[in-house]
Design a protein around this motif. Structure first.
Motif, PDB file in Angstrom:
ATOM      1  N   VAL A 167      56.150  39.774  51.250  1.00  0.00           N
ATOM      2  CA  VAL A 167      54.873  40.319  50.794  1.00  0.00           C
ATOM      3  C   VAL A 167      54.473  39.663  49.476  1.00  0.00           C
ATOM      4  CG1 VAL A 167      55.346  42.493  51.926  1.00  0.00           C
ATOM      5  CG2 VAL A 167      55.935  42.241  49.520  1.00  0.00           C
ATOM      6  N   SER A 168      53.174  39.565  49.235  1.00  0.00           N
ATOM      7  CA  SER A 168      52.705  38.942  47.994  1.00  0.00           C
ATOM      8  C   SER A 168      52.674  39.931  46.837  1.00  0.00           C
ATOM      9  CB  SER A 168      51.310  38.354  48.198  1.00  0.00           C
ATOM     10  OG  SER A 168      50.356  39.386  48.410  1.00  0.00           O
ATOM     11  N   ASN A 169      52.446  41.202  47.134  1.00  0.00           N
ATOM     12  CA  ASN A 169      52.294  42.242  46.111  1.00  0.00           C
ATOM     13  C   ASN A 169      52.985  43.519  46.572  1.00  0.00           C
ATOM     14  OD1 ASN A 169      49.930  40.362  45.971  1.00  0.00           O
ATOM     15  ND2 ASN A 169      49.409  41.583  44.175  1.00  0.00           N
ATOM     16  N   PRO A 170      53.494  44.321  45.639  1.00  0.00           N
ATOM     17  CA  PRO A 170      54.109  45.592  46.035  1.00  0.00           C
ATOM     18  C   PRO A 170      53.072  46.607  46.485  1.00  0.00           C
ATOM     19  CG  PRO A 170      54.029  45.421  43.644  1.00  0.00           C
ATOM     20  CD  PRO A 170      53.576  44.093  44.182  1.00  0.00           C
ATOM     21  N   VAL A 171      53.504  47.588  47.268  1.00  0.00           N
ATOM     22  CA  VAL A 171      52.607  48.654  47.722  1.00  0.00           C
ATOM     23  C   VAL A 171      51.895  49.315  46.540  1.00  0.00           C
ATOM     24  CG1 VAL A 171      52.534  50.954  48.760  1.00  0.00           C
ATOM     25  CG2 VAL A 171      53.851  49.147  49.860  1.00  0.00           C
ATOM     26  N   MET A 172      52.636  49.503  45.445  1.00  0.00           N
ATOM     27  CA  MET A 172      52.082  50.205  44.294  1.00  0.00           C
ATOM     28  C   MET A 172      50.834  49.534  43.736  1.00  0.00           C
ATOM     29  SD  MET A 172      53.288  53.061  43.116  1.00  0.00           S
ATOM     30  CE  MET A 172      55.048  52.952  43.386  1.00  0.00           C
ATOM     31  N   THR A 176      33.859  40.938  47.903  1.00  0.00           N
ATOM     32  CA  THR A 176      33.266  41.012  46.566  1.00  0.00           C
ATOM     33  C   THR A 176      34.015  41.922  45.611  1.00  0.00           C
ATOM     34  OG1 THR A 176      31.776  42.799  47.281  1.00  0.00           O
ATOM     35  CG2 THR A 176      30.971  40.528  47.497  1.00  0.00           C
ATOM     36  N   SER A 177      35.011  42.634  46.085  1.00  0.00           N
ATOM     37  CA  SER A 177      35.791  43.500  45.209  1.00  0.00           C
ATOM     38  C   SER A 177      36.524  42.679  44.153  1.00  0.00           C
ATOM     39  CB  SER A 177      36.802  44.297  46.040  1.00  0.00           C
ATOM     40  OG  SER A 177      37.824  44.821  45.236  1.00  0.00           O
ATOM     41  N   SER A 178      36.726  43.275  42.987  1.00  0.00           N
ATOM     42  CA  SER A 178      37.491  42.594  41.935  1.00  0.00           C
ATOM     43  C   SER A 178      38.939  42.382  42.354  1.00  0.00           C
ATOM     44  CB  SER A 178      37.452  43.414  40.644  1.00  0.00           C
ATOM     45  OG  SER A 178      37.987  44.713  40.868  1.00  0.00           O
ATOM     46  N   GLY A 179      39.415  43.188  43.288  1.00  0.00           N
ATOM     47  CA  GLY A 179      40.758  43.027  43.839  1.00  0.00           C
ATOM     48  C   GLY A 179      40.849  43.726  45.174  1.00  0.00           C
ATOM     49  N   SER A 180      41.205  42.989  46.234  1.00  0.00           N
ATOM     50  CA  SER A 180      41.319  43.562  47.573  1.00  0.00           C
ATOM     51  C   SER A 180      42.697  43.264  48.141  1.00  0.00           C
ATOM     52  CB  SER A 180      40.253  42.995  48.512  1.00  0.00           C
ATOM     53  OG  SER A 180      38.951  43.381  48.100  1.00  0.00           O
ATOM     54  N   MET A 181      43.317  44.280  48.720  1.00  0.00           N
ATOM     55  CA  MET A 181      44.617  44.137  49.371  1.00  0.00           C
ATOM     56  C   MET A 181      44.481  44.383  50.868  1.00  0.00           C
ATOM     57  SD  MET A 181      47.467  46.052  46.972  1.00  0.00           S
ATOM     58  CE  MET A 181      48.833  45.543  48.046  1.00  0.00           C
ATOM     59  N   ILE A 182      45.373  43.777  51.633  1.00  0.00           N
ATOM     60  CA  ILE A 182      45.480  44.064  53.056  1.00  0.00           C
ATOM     61  C   ILE A 182      46.904  44.523  53.339  1.00  0.00           C
ATOM     62  CG2 ILE A 182      45.294  43.201  55.411  1.00  0.00           C
ATOM     63  CD1 ILE A 182      43.397  41.034  54.408  1.00  0.00           C
ATOM     64  N   LEU A 183      47.040  45.716  53.902  1.00  0.00           N
ATOM     65  CA  LEU A 183      48.325  46.237  54.372  1.00  0.00           C
ATOM     66  C   LEU A 183      48.244  46.362  55.885  1.00  0.00           C
ATOM     67  CD1 LEU A 183      48.077  47.303  51.336  1.00  0.00           C
ATOM     68  CD2 LEU A 183      49.647  49.097  52.023  1.00  0.00           C
ATOM     69  N   TRP A 184      49.303  45.927  56.571  1.00  0.00           N
ATOM     70  CA  TRP A 184      49.268  46.064  58.027  1.00  0.00           C
ATOM     71  C   TRP A 184      50.633  46.434  58.574  1.00  0.00           C
ATOM     72  CZ3 TRP A 184      49.227  41.110  55.874  1.00  0.00           C
ATOM     73  CH2 TRP A 184      50.130  40.153  56.370  1.00  0.00           C
ATOM     74  N   GLY A 185      50.602  46.903  59.819  1.00  0.00           N
ATOM     75  CA  GLY A 185      51.823  47.339  60.484  1.00  0.00           C
ATOM     76  C   GLY A 185      51.939  46.725  61.850  1.00  0.00           C
ATOM     77  N   MET A 186      52.706  47.393  62.703  1.00  0.00           N
ATOM     78  CA  MET A 186      53.028  46.824  64.003  1.00  0.00           C
ATOM     79  C   MET A 186      51.878  46.919  64.998  1.00  0.00           C
ATOM     80  SD  MET A 186      57.059  47.784  64.167  1.00  0.00           S
ATOM     81  CE  MET A 186      57.068  48.976  62.849  1.00  0.00           C
ATOM     82  N   THR A 239      38.571  34.199  50.403  1.00  0.00           N
ATOM     83  CA  THR A 239      37.966  34.984  49.326  1.00  0.00           C
ATOM     84  C   THR A 239      38.761  34.918  48.022  1.00  0.00           C
ATOM     85  OG1 THR A 239      39.151  36.939  50.133  1.00  0.00           O
ATOM     86  CG2 THR A 239      36.896  36.605  50.927  1.00  0.00           C
ATOM     87  N   GLY A 240      39.910  34.233  48.042  1.00  0.00           N
ATOM     88  CA  GLY A 240      40.753  34.176  46.855  1.00  0.00           C
ATOM     89  C   GLY A 240      41.383  35.507  46.507  1.00  0.00           C
ATOM     90  N   GLN A 241      41.511  36.384  47.502  1.00  0.00           N
ATOM     91  CA  GLN A 241      42.073  37.719  47.255  1.00  0.00           C
ATOM     92  C   GLN A 241      43.601  37.685  47.422  1.00  0.00           C
ATOM     93  OE1 GLN A 241      40.505  40.046  45.903  1.00  0.00           O
ATOM     94  NE2 GLN A 241      38.432  40.293  46.659  1.00  0.00           N
ATOM     95  N   ILE A 242      44.247  36.854  46.634  1.00  0.00           N
ATOM     96  CA  ILE A 242      45.697  36.741  46.659  1.00  0.00           C
ATOM     97  C   ILE A 242      46.138  36.053  45.370  1.00  0.00           C
ATOM     98  CG2 ILE A 242      45.724  34.499  47.862  1.00  0.00           C
ATOM     99  CD1 ILE A 242      48.185  35.581  49.445  1.00  0.00           C
ATOM    100  N   GLY A 243      47.342  36.409  44.901  1.00  0.00           N
ATOM    101  CA  GLY A 243      47.864  35.774  43.695  1.00  0.00           C
ATOM    102  C   GLY A 243      47.535  36.493  42.411  1.00  0.00           C
ATOM    103  N   ARG A 244      46.995  37.709  42.529  1.00  0.00           N
ATOM    104  CA  ARG A 244      46.667  38.523  41.355  1.00  0.00           C
ATOM    105  C   ARG A 244      47.097  39.963  41.616  1.00  0.00           C
ATOM    106  NH1 ARG A 244      41.491  39.283  41.585  1.00  0.00           N
ATOM    107  NH2 ARG A 244      41.026  38.031  43.447  1.00  0.00           N
ATOM    108  N   PRO A 245      47.346  40.748  40.570  1.00  0.00           N
ATOM    109  CA  PRO A 245      47.600  42.181  40.785  1.00  0.00           C
ATOM    110  C   PRO A 245      46.429  42.829  41.520  1.00  0.00           C
ATOM    111  CG  PRO A 245      48.166  41.556  38.541  1.00  0.00           C
ATOM    112  CD  PRO A 245      47.475  40.366  39.145  1.00  0.00           C
ATOM    113  N   GLY A 246      46.746  43.733  42.434  1.00  0.00           N
ATOM    114  CA  GLY A 246      45.701  44.439  43.174  1.00  0.00           C
ATOM    115  C   GLY A 246      45.076  43.636  44.285  1.00  0.00           C
ATOM    116  N   THR A 247      45.713  42.531  44.679  1.00  0.00           N
ATOM    117  CA  THR A 247      45.211  41.730  45.799  1.00  0.00           C
ATOM    118  C   THR A 247      46.373  41.501  46.770  1.00  0.00           C
ATOM    119  OG1 THR A 247      45.765  39.569  44.823  1.00  0.00           O
ATOM    120  CG2 THR A 247      43.641  40.537  44.209  1.00  0.00           C
TER     121      THR A 247
END
Length: 734
Positions: free
Chosen positions: A177-182, A307-317, A339-347
């Motif tokens: 994963v790129s970022n923790p759930v938190m 367009t969000s300042s930070g967007s995450m995607i969580l997925w499952g099975m 969208t560049g929504q990776i590599g930062r907190p909250g993305t």
């Protein structure tokens, strides 16, 4: 002991450890007296901050269940293996006889070695466990690769997130994963797709709820209406099997409305122009009738995410368990990259891990095409490194990827695989088309099963080795957030049961391997030290640091490094440092509903039970809450079939049938039925389709055609229950 007496008894010691269930990795404290766990408290760990779910808080007494295996067992000569067995865990001796450890290990190791030497190295296979520790996973795959001589080793990741990992390795060079759930607390928008955290990752779900209260916009995308959908900012109930149509339509909008991040695309990605051409024909207006989501809703959600300042995607099975699971994940990766929504907190991208150590087991190389740290077995340099680390000639390491879980079953039926070693896995319940899997396991010349209970797979074994439960071992476990955490032994194994690590080492000796790791915790520490020297990702984590800090995040390359909770900040771990767009087109499910089988079967888990139920169904509280197998259907569908909640029904596919009880559930979409796969007496994987995703080699658990009829054979009530039962009110007094 009555519940109130249990509640008021004071423990004689407390042990800091971890929850044995899902991938959230909650830290907890066992309170122990007379070698029994009295109760459990949550600790302030980085993944749970003292929170626990019902399984973590009450699902501990299975370790002292009267059905625990306590002595080695060998199949009786008058008990031939049959795929159509009826399991009775209270009458083990009708099928097996007791043996000494030396007799059992000599028989198991001798038979496996003979098969290897007679039929060739690829005639053996091993299934390890995501419930076990990192050290056990590492040694298990090392045993298969150096003792069996092939890469025929796998574990349950093949049945849960193999397609996600395949897409992530291909697209961004890492399966983690790129970022923790938190980080959902820091996100402006969170997309939750194909996952039901309130059931499968309940503590993680509480942090999603906290994030929503603080203003995070949660967008739930799923054919089934989960509890989180009620409070989500938007809920997109798309038609099952239409993930690619929906996600490509979102990408179409982001490109059409110029919501991409051109600098990120130019600096950090490859293949964008090919993706643009691919999604040009996937407008929301064209895809809306296919996926069942209004075009304007697709457009709104695409804009929010981009367009969000930070967007995450969580997925499952719900994403991964399709023949197009890798394509589903490719689309999610593409959304983040464009969208560049990776590599930062909250993305970022976060596939939620199902079992407590599925991340660590994969990292440790318990997969057929990768050595530890995802170094390919067909890469000569990687093979040379591990030959040196393991002190074996390079020529002795197989240079071809091995067989996956489902491929092993097919290999047995074809007569190519003749012996297996299975630790803590239950393919007779968890594999698709389970009757087919049981038929295969029954054909093996030697099946060695290492477990804590007589599972459905154990019933087909030639030798059973009684192992240690989670609370009876010390080791490291890696959660869904990449936290390497220390679990500590709180209890002694019952009877003459042994530590799993000790059993693996003893069996390795019978296969001609001269391993020397010592005994007890010293052996665990020695194996971990070997791991970290072979795995750069955890190279900076020492055993002493884990003892002091309990949890360290990887990657941690040098001793003293804090570890990186957010990765891919500047580049991706690919040869070019860039992420890769991989276009995907619509591929329908392998098996579609028709007039004979008009409904869609979706399988999954329940809140109270976990995996194949071997642990939770032997926990007094959990089994009391959900003791019976149920099928969830929409109330309108029940009524249309002339059924009522509680009616006995039979579900049938082209592969088998099961009988269980109907439950009215508005979360189930019309035309579908949902069943958890934890119930032996209604083993739903007898019905599921073994068709595979071509890249991740994962079966299509989330979609097959079935029909339902009223009545059937009443499910046999197995005597799984037992152990102490604390009511929530009584437990609160502790």
């Amino acid at each position: 002991m009555p519940a109130r007496e249990v509640a008021l008894t004071k423990p004689d010691r407390s042990v800091k450890s971890l929850c044995p269930y899902c991938g959230v990795g909650c830290q907890l404290t066992y309170h122990v007296k007379d070698d029994k766990i009295l109760y459990v408290d949550g600790r302030d760990g980085p993944a749970n901050h003292s929170r626990l779910c019902v399984k973590g808080r009450y699902g501990f007494d299975y370790s002292r269940h009267p059905q625990r295996l306590t002595v080695p067992l060998i199949r009786r000569d008058d008990a031939p293996k049959r795929a159509d067995f009826v399991m009775d865990p209270n009458n083990v001796m009708q099928v097996f006889r007791e043996a000494t450890w030396d007799e059992a290990l000599d028989l198991a190791g001798g038979a496996l070695a003979e098969i290897r030497d007679t039929h060739g190295k690829k005639s053996l296979a091993g299934f390890g466990s995501a419930k076990g520790s990192n050290e056990e996973a590492y040694l298990f795959q090392k045993l298969v690769r150096t003792g069996f001589g092939s890469n025929n080793v796998d574990h349950c990741t093949r049945l849960c997130h193999a397609s996600s990992v395949a897409a992530l390795l291909e697209g961004i060079g890492s399966g983690a994963v790129s970022n923790p759930v938190m980080d959902v607390i820091k996100a402006g928008v969170v997309i939750l797709i194909g996952a039901n955290p309130t059931v499968n990752h309940p503590v993680a779900a509480t942090f999603l709820k906290n994030a929503m209260r603080n203003g995070t916009k949660l967008i739930v995308m799923d054919p089934r209406r989960s509890e989180l959908a009620r409070t989500a900012y938007r809920y997109l109930q798309f038609k099952a099997d239409t993930d690619v149509a929906l996600l490509n339509a979102m990408m179409h909008v982001i490109i059409e409305e110029n919501l991409v991040d051109p600098k990120f695309i130019a600096d950090r990605t490859l293949g964008y122009e090919e993706l643009v051409k691919n999604v040009a024909g996937y407008s929301p207006e064209l895809m809306a009738p296919i996926c069942g989501v209004p075009a304007e809703t697709i457009r709104e959600v695409a804009r929010l995410y981009a367009t969000s300042s930070g967007s995450m995607i969580l997925w499952g099975m719900g994403i991964s368990q399709h023949i197009h699971g890798t394509d589903n994940a490719r689309c999610l990766i593409a959304l983040a990259l464009m969208t560049g929504q990776i590599g930062r907190p909250g993305t970022g991208l976060h596939p939620l891990r199902g079992q407590n150590n599925v991340q660590g087991a994969s990292d440790a190389g318990l997969i057929p095409m990768m050595y530890p740290d995802y170094q390919r077995v067909d890469n000569k340099d990687a093979r040379a490194r591990f030959a040196k680390a393991w002190r074996v000639p390079e020529s002795e390491l197989d240079d071809k990827p091995g067989l996956t879980v489902v491929e092993v079953i097919k290999g047995i039926l074809a007569g190519n695989v003749k012996g297996m070693y299975i630790m803590g896995e239950n393919p007779a319940m968890s594999d698709p088309d389970a009757d087919h899997a049981r038929e295969a396991l029954a054909k093996l010349d030697m099946l060695v099963v290492q477990d804590i209970f007589l599972t459905e797979t154990g019933y087909l074994a030639d030798v059973i080795l009684p192992a240690s439960s989670f609370a009876e071992k010390t080791g490291t476990f890696t959660n869904t957030d990449r936290f390497v955490q220390l679990g500590r032994q709180a209890l002694n194994p019952p009877g003459s049961a042994r530590q799993d690590l000790e059993i693996i080492i003893d069996l390795a000796h019978r296969l001609g391997l001269s391993w020397s790791y010592g005994k007890g915790e010293a052996a665990v520490a020695a194996v971990f030290d070997e791991m970290r020297r072979a795995m750069p990702s955890i190279g900076g984590i020492t055993w002493e640091r884990l003892q002091a800090e309990d949890s360290v995040t990887y990657p941690c390359l040098q001793e003293g490094d804090p570890g990186d909770s957010v990765v891919f900040i500047d580049d991706f771990p690919t040869p070019t440092g860039r992420g890769r767009f991989v276009p995907a087109d619509i591929i329908p499910a392998d098996e579609r509903p028709d007039t004979d089988y008009p409904l869609v079967l979706i399988t999954g888990r329940q809140l109270e039970h976990w995996h194949t139920g071997s642990m939770t169904r032997r926990s007094g509280v959990l089994d009391s809450i959900e003791p019976d197998p149920v099928a969830s259907l929409h109330p309108a569908d029940l009524a249309a079939m002339g059924l009522k909640p509680g009616d006995l029904i039979t579900i049938q596919s082209r592969r088998g049938k099961v009988s269980l009880y109907a439950r009215a559930d508005e979360s189930s979409p019309h035309g579908s039925v949902f069943v958890a796969f934890c119930f032996y007496e209604a083993a739903i994987n007898k019905l599921t389709n073994s068709a595979l995703d071509p890249f991740g080699k994962i079966p299509e658990f989330k979609y097959c055609a079935v029909r339902i009829s009223k009545g059937g054979t009443t499910p046999v009530q197995l005597s799984f229950g037992g152990g102490q039962i604390l009511s929530p009110d009584t437990a609160a007094e502790v």
